[in-house]
Scaffold this motif. Sequence first.
Motif, PDB file in Angstrom:
ATOM      1  N   HIS A  37       1.135  -1.367   0.461  1.00  0.00           N
ATOM      2  CA  HIS A  37      -0.185  -0.428  -0.023  1.00  0.00           C
ATOM      3  C   HIS A  37       1.152   1.467  -0.037  1.00  0.00           C
ATOM      4  CE1 HIS A  37      -2.946   2.786   0.907  1.00  0.00           C
ATOM      5  NE2 HIS A  37      -2.343   2.814   2.059  1.00  0.00           N
ATOM      6  N   TRP A  42       1.101   7.396  -4.801  1.00  0.00           N
ATOM      7  CA  TRP A  42      -0.758   8.185  -4.340  1.00  0.00           C
ATOM      8  C   TRP A  42      -0.992   9.375  -5.748  1.00  0.00           C
ATOM      9  CZ3 TRP A  42      -4.069   4.685  -3.944  1.00  0.00           C
ATOM     10  CH2 TRP A  42      -4.073   3.731  -2.982  1.00  0.00           C
ATOM     11  N   TYR A  54     -10.667   1.118  -4.265  1.00  0.00           N
ATOM     12  CA  TYR A  54      -9.454   0.731  -4.095  1.00  0.00           C
ATOM     13  C   TYR A  54      -9.950  -0.442  -2.792  1.00  0.00           C
ATOM     14  CZ  TYR A  54      -4.563   0.321  -2.145  1.00  0.00           C
ATOM     15  OH  TYR A  54      -3.532  -0.241  -1.215  1.00  0.00           O
ATOM     16  N   TRP A  55      -9.807  -0.140  -1.748  1.00  0.00           N
ATOM     17  CA  TRP A  55     -10.163  -1.028  -0.839  1.00  0.00           C
ATOM     18  C   TRP A  55     -10.706  -2.044  -1.131  1.00  0.00           C
ATOM     19  CZ3 TRP A  55      -6.414  -0.499   2.314  1.00  0.00           C
ATOM     20  CH2 TRP A  55      -5.665   0.810   2.291  1.00  0.00           C
ATOM     21  N   LEU A  59      -7.323  -3.635  -4.587  1.00  0.00           N
ATOM     22  CA  LEU A  59      -6.746  -3.920  -3.600  1.00  0.00           C
ATOM     23  C   LEU A  59      -6.646  -5.832  -3.415  1.00  0.00           C
ATOM     24  CD1 LEU A  59      -3.391  -3.919  -1.985  1.00  0.00           C
ATOM     25  CD2 LEU A  59      -5.497  -3.131  -0.075  1.00  0.00           C
ATOM     26  N   SER A  87       3.279  -0.613  -7.049  1.00  0.00           N
ATOM     27  CA  SER A  87       3.507  -0.322  -5.450  1.00  0.00           C
ATOM     28  C   SER A  87       5.485  -0.662  -5.456  1.00  0.00           C
ATOM     29  CB  SER A  87       3.191  -1.439  -5.063  1.00  0.00           C
ATOM     30  OG  SER A  87       4.157  -1.011  -3.773  1.00  0.00           O
ATOM     31  N   THR A 123      -4.969  -2.889   6.680  1.00  0.00           N
ATOM     32  CA  THR A 123      -4.121  -2.350   5.982  1.00  0.00           C
ATOM     33  C   THR A 123      -5.600  -0.992   6.307  1.00  0.00           C
ATOM     34  OG1 THR A 123      -3.195  -3.792   5.304  1.00  0.00           O
ATOM     35  CG2 THR A 123      -2.864  -1.985   4.391  1.00  0.00           C
ATOM     36  N   GLN A 124      -6.448  -1.164   5.918  1.00  0.00           N
ATOM     37  CA  GLN A 124      -6.925   0.328   5.835  1.00  0.00           C
ATOM     38  C   GLN A 124      -7.132   1.406   6.899  1.00  0.00           C
ATOM     39  OE1 GLN A 124     -11.365  -0.796   4.469  1.00  0.00           O
ATOM     40  NE2 GLN A 124     -11.294   1.765   3.576  1.00  0.00           N
TER      41      GLN A 124
END
Length: 142
Positions: A37, A42, A54-55, A59, A87, A123-124
């Motif tokens: 991430h 970004w 994305y979330w 991802l 990434s 992660t979020q």
Amino acid sequence: MSSPRQAPTTTWLAAAPELPPLDGPAGTAERLLLLLHYGIDWDHSWVASRRSTYWDHHLPDRIRIATYRSGSSLDRWWGLVAEQLESVPNLDQRRELTILLREPAKPVLTVMRLSTKALVLRTQIIAAAYRKARRAEKAGSS
């Protein structure tokens, strides 16, 4: 004598102390997702223009698909998913990544495959907490 650097993921995880720590393969999986991430540009990547999905879509789908396509290799998993999400971790993040990619692959990939949603949610939460902490820190220094 200089003190050892704290791993980038340790810094990010510290921003969300309410989350119980994950150990073993789950902890390794979580740290890999954080590095993934935070390695995304970004401002300039294709992912930046798709933040709204994305979330919930980009991802988790790429994480899960890469677990099947990577065989039993964390190196291959990382290569697949990092390329797809563009990434590119910085130097400190790559140092930690080299250590994490040496962990036993099969248990980590299994956790990623079976607990994708939970890991992405963590992660979020961590990313939001870290962002909030950084904003507060910047506001306090102005």
